[in-house]
Design an enzyme around this catalytic site. Structure first.
Site, short mmCIF file in Angstrom:
data_model
loop_
_atom_site.label_atom_id
_atom_site.label_comp_id
_atom_site.label_asym_id
_atom_site.label_seq_id
_atom_site.Cartn_x
_atom_site.Cartn_y
_atom_site.Cartn_z
N ASP A 154 -17.71 -10.86 -1.77
CA ASP A 154 -18.34 -9.79 -2.60
C ASP A 154 -17.85 -9.60 -4.19
OD1 ASP A 154 -16.37 -8.54 -0.86
OD2 ASP A 154 -16.79 -6.97 -2.47
N GLU A 179 -10.12 -13.90 -2.44
CA GLU A 179 -10.55 -13.10 -1.16
C GLU A 179 -11.18 -14.27 -0.38
OE1 GLU A 179 -14.00 -10.91 -2.71
OE2 GLU A 179 -15.00 -12.23 -3.43
N LYS A 202 0.85 -1.20 -0.07
CA LYS A 202 0.02 0.15 0.23
C LYS A 202 1.09 1.28 -0.12
CE LYS A 202 -4.67 -1.38 1.05
NZ LYS A 202 -4.42 -2.47 1.72
N SER A 243 1.17 -9.89 -0.29
CA SER A 243 0.73 -8.45 -0.28
C SER A 243 1.05 -7.70 1.02
CB SER A 243 -0.93 -8.30 -0.31
OG SER A 243 -1.48 -8.88 0.53
N SER A 299 -8.48 0.12 7.53
CA SER A 299 -8.32 -0.75 8.50
C SER A 299 -6.83 -1.30 9.04
CB SER A 299 -9.11 -2.24 8.24
OG SER A 299 -8.17 -2.70 7.20
N GLY A 348 -16.32 -13.39 3.12
CA GLY A 348 -16.51 -12.06 2.19
C GLY A 348 -16.33 -12.16 0.77
C1 LIG Z 1 -5.24 -3.63 1.35
C2 LIG Z 1 -4.62 -5.07 1.44
C3 LIG Z 1 -5.05 -5.94 0.44
C4 LIG Z 1 -6.28 -5.80 -0.32
O1 LIG Z 1 -5.95 -4.89 -1.45
P1 LIG Z 1 -7.02 -4.07 -2.03
O2 LIG Z 1 -6.41 -2.99 -2.89
O3 LIG Z 1 -8.03 -3.45 -1.28
O4 LIG Z 1 -7.68 -5.00 -2.85
C5 LIG Z 1 -4.39 -7.28 0.55
N1 LIG Z 1 -3.52 -7.51 1.32
C6 LIG Z 1 -2.99 -6.59 2.17
C7 LIG Z 1 -1.80 -6.97 3.01
C8 LIG Z 1 -3.56 -5.26 2.28
O5 LIG Z 1 -3.16 -4.48 3.22
#
Ligand SMILES: *Cc1c(COP(=O)(O)O)cnc(C)c1O
Length: 323
Positions: free
Chosen positions: A212, A206, A55, A306, A80, A210
């Site tokens: 969606d 996902e 992010k 991620s 969050s 959830g």
């Molecule tokens: C935010 C996040 C996601 C999901 O990313 P999106 O862009 O909202 O789909 C997945 N893994 C981690 C660690 C995140 O912080």
């Protein structure tokens, strides 16, 4: 200026903006995984990104584009956790004041880190209050610019730089697995895949509780759900976005789901075999790839890891919760 749907050119421009600020994270391999899959698997380790998740890419890209007035008034974000830290850190690096709206039950480690990066934290109840309304309110009152966690062209373009680096460093892939919340990472990754690895099948993953995104993908309409209960706290989003959904619909092969126990298995594997700490949400992609490994034999498979922000006590409890 009206916002336009992001394209690969925007991802490439974002890569230039974040260069020297974001880490070019490593691509890890595991002989055990390759043997288990009968495939070549490439892990793009965004758990090793600055502040511990991809992010930072989207937030830094978005904040870099602020004009003088926006920089002076400041930024507001609701999240969050990881987006909060990403905005707080990017804002500090760019000298912009940051206000972050976080759920009061967010992992303490994420709240502390956000404050540690200099962000002003405002807490709310995620089951009864509307964070988007709180954000809009603050932005109107104080002239702050709202940077949403996923549904913004500059955020999507920034997130797409992780997959861009993966293709550049490891070559084209047959399949790419991406963790999915609101779809910033998935839509950005899909733009990079289309440009740099056109034959690659991109999968969003996902939590089962959830789904969606899966419902939206299959029905062609953005489906809204209540905040799902899952250990994947970074994917507790209620719906895809106006910018992320069309790209996902157009470029993604399918949306898959995994259960919380499958996430814990993947988290355990990362820790025990690859020696890396991955937060539950970051385990979505590998858990799904594992579940369909029979179909992946002989292929080149990318897995976007991620993030790695998990409270150590929670990490241990989760690992011990399965025998
Ligand atoms: C935010 C996040 C996601 C999901 O990313 P999106 O862009 O909202 O789909 C997945 N893994 C981690 C660690 C995140 O912080």
């Amino acid at each position: 200026m009206p916002l336009h749907a992001p394209e690969y050119a925007d991802v490439a421009a974002a890569a230039d903006r974040i260069r020297g600020h974001a880490h070019r994270t490593p691509v890890m391999r595991s002989r055990t995984v390759d043997a288990e899959f009968g495939a070549e698997v490439f892990f793009k380790c965004e758990n090793l990104q600055r502040m511990g998740a991809f992010k930072f890419r989207g937030a830094f890209n978005a904040l870099s584009k602020f004009d003088a007035r926006q920089r002076e008034a400041g930024v507001v974000a609701f999240s969050s956790g990881n987006h909060a830290q990403a905005v707080a850190l990017s804002a500090r690096l760019l000298g912009i004041p940051a206000t972050i709206i976080m759920p009061q039950d967010a992992p303490q480690v994420k709240i502390d880190a956000t404050r540690g990066y200099g962000g002003e934290v405002v807490l709310y109840d995620r089951y009864t209050e509307d964070r988007e309304a709180i954000g809009r309110d603050l932005s109107q009152k104080y002239g702050l610019t709202l940077v949403p966690p996923y549904d913004h062209p500059d955020v999507i373009a920034g997130q797409g730089t992780a997959a861009k680096e993966l293709f550049e460093d490891a070559g084209p892939m047959d399949a790419l697995f991406v963790c999915l919340g609101g779809g910033g990472l998935l839509s950005g990754s899909a733009l990079s895949a289309r440009a740099l690895s056109p034959g690659c099948q991109v999968y969003g993953v996902e939590p089962e509780a959830g789904n969606d995104g899966q419902q939206s993908f299959r029905s062609g309409q953005i489906v809204h759900i209540d905040t799902p209960k899952t250990i994947a706290d970074g994917a507790q989003t209620q719906h895809l976005g106006q910018f992320t959904f069309p790209i996902i619909r157009r470029e993604v092969a399918d949306i898959l789901t995994v259960s919380d126990p499958e996430l814990i298995d993947a988290m355990n594997f990362y820790a025990a075999r690859m020696k890396i700490v991955v937060e539950p949400t970051g385990c979505l992609s590998f858990a799904a790839a594992r579940a369909m490994r029979a179909e992946l034999a002989g292929k080149r498979v990318g897995v976007i890891v991620s993030g790695g922000n998990v409270d150590m006590r929670r990490f241990c409890e989760l690992l011990l919760s399965k025998g």
